[in-house]
Design a protein around this motif. Structure first.
Motif, short mmCIF file in Angstrom:
data_model
loop_
_atom_site.label_atom_id
_atom_site.label_comp_id
_atom_site.label_asym_id
_atom_site.label_seq_id
_atom_site.Cartn_x
_atom_site.Cartn_y
_atom_site.Cartn_z
N SER A 255 3.40 -78.00 26.27
CA SER A 255 3.82 -77.98 24.87
C SER A 255 3.69 -76.56 24.32
O SER A 255 3.06 -75.68 24.92
CB SER A 255 2.94 -78.92 24.04
OG SER A 255 1.63 -78.42 23.97
N VAL A 256 4.27 -76.35 23.17
CA VAL A 256 4.18 -75.04 22.51
C VAL A 256 2.72 -74.68 22.26
O VAL A 256 2.30 -73.54 22.49
CB VAL A 256 4.97 -75.05 21.18
CG1 VAL A 256 4.76 -73.77 20.39
CG2 VAL A 256 6.44 -75.28 21.43
N TRP A 257 1.93 -75.66 21.84
CA TRP A 257 0.52 -75.41 21.57
C TRP A 257 -0.24 -75.04 22.84
O TRP A 257 -1.10 -74.16 22.83
CB TRP A 257 -0.13 -76.61 20.89
CG TRP A 257 0.39 -76.80 19.50
CD1 TRP A 257 1.18 -77.83 19.08
CD2 TRP A 257 0.22 -75.93 18.39
NE1 TRP A 257 1.50 -77.65 17.76
CE2 TRP A 257 0.91 -76.49 17.30
CE3 TRP A 257 -0.46 -74.74 18.19
CZ2 TRP A 257 0.96 -75.91 16.04
CZ3 TRP A 257 -0.41 -74.15 16.94
CH2 TRP A 257 0.28 -74.73 15.88
N SER A 258 0.07 -75.70 23.94
CA SER A 258 -0.59 -75.39 25.21
C SER A 258 -0.26 -73.97 25.66
O SER A 258 -1.12 -73.22 26.11
CB SER A 258 -0.17 -76.36 26.30
OG SER A 258 -0.61 -77.65 26.01
N ARG A 259 1.01 -73.60 25.53
CA ARG A 259 1.41 -72.24 25.93
C ARG A 259 0.74 -71.20 25.05
O ARG A 259 0.29 -70.16 25.52
CB ARG A 259 2.92 -72.10 25.89
CG ARG A 259 3.61 -72.87 26.99
CD ARG A 259 5.07 -72.52 27.05
NE ARG A 259 5.73 -72.75 25.78
CZ ARG A 259 6.70 -73.63 25.56
NH1 ARG A 259 7.12 -74.38 26.56
NH2 ARG A 259 7.24 -73.76 24.38
N LEU A 260 0.67 -71.46 23.74
CA LEU A 260 0.03 -70.54 22.81
C LEU A 260 -1.46 -70.41 23.13
O LEU A 260 -2.00 -69.30 23.19
CB LEU A 260 0.22 -71.01 21.37
CG LEU A 260 -0.38 -70.14 20.27
CD1 LEU A 260 0.23 -68.74 20.30
CD2 LEU A 260 -0.17 -70.78 18.91
N LYS A 261 -2.11 -71.53 23.39
CA LYS A 261 -3.53 -71.52 23.73
C LYS A 261 -3.77 -70.73 25.02
O LYS A 261 -4.68 -69.91 25.09
CB LYS A 261 -4.03 -72.96 23.90
CG LYS A 261 -5.48 -73.09 24.25
CD LYS A 261 -5.84 -74.55 24.41
CE LYS A 261 -7.23 -74.72 24.99
NZ LYS A 261 -7.53 -76.11 25.27
N ASP A 262 -2.94 -70.96 26.03
CA ASP A 262 -3.07 -70.23 27.29
C ASP A 262 -2.85 -68.74 27.10
O ASP A 262 -3.55 -67.91 27.68
CB ASP A 262 -2.10 -70.77 28.34
CG ASP A 262 -2.46 -72.17 28.80
OD1 ASP A 262 -3.61 -72.60 28.57
OD2 ASP A 262 -1.58 -72.83 29.40
N SER A 263 -1.90 -68.42 26.26
CA SER A 263 -1.60 -67.01 25.99
C SER A 263 -2.78 -66.33 25.31
O SER A 263 -3.18 -65.22 25.68
CB SER A 263 -0.34 -66.90 25.12
OG SER A 263 -0.11 -65.57 24.74
#
Length: 120
Positions: free
Chosen positions: A103-111
């Motif tokens: 999800s967008v949130w997962s990608r943002l968190k990983d980033s």
């Protein structure tokens, strides 16, 4: 031939199991897979004898099966996040696992996590 596009289409077309397992096309399994795959169906489960009993795909609750679809050489048992392909004339079995996109949130968190690690 079963392509990625066909697999994606099956997941979209059969998003939910039928109201009752009686609506599934079990006749396909009995016509093509019973001998080569050791198919057994009881009140609650589908047992596939050609799959190692330790595998999570050896016993499938009927309520988890969304549809059974026939292809030229394979039968596809469609589940929520996987498809079991049983060859019609041999005991070959292939399983496709659907990997959801992050999800967008997962990608943002990983980033953000990777930037913190790099800063330290």
């Amino acid at each position: 031939m079963v392509t990625r596009q066909i697999i994606d289409k099956m997941y979209k077309q059969y998003k939910r199991p039928p109201a009752s397992p009686d609506e599934l096309n079990f006749g396909l399994l009995f016509a093509y897979a019973i001998e080569n795959h050791g198919i057994v169906i009881d009140e609650n489960d589908l047992y596939i004898g050609s799959i190692d009993p330790r595998s999570p795909f050896a016993t499938i609750p009927l309520r988890h099966i969304h549809e059974i679809v026939e292809f030229e050489n394979y039968l596809a048992i469609i589940l929520r996040n996987s498809i079991i392909f049983l060859h019609k004339t041999t005991s070959d079995v292939n399983v496709h696992l659907r990997m959801d996109e992050p999800s967008v949130w997962s990608r943002l968190k990983d980033s953000l996590s990777s930037k913190r690690v790099a800063a330290n």
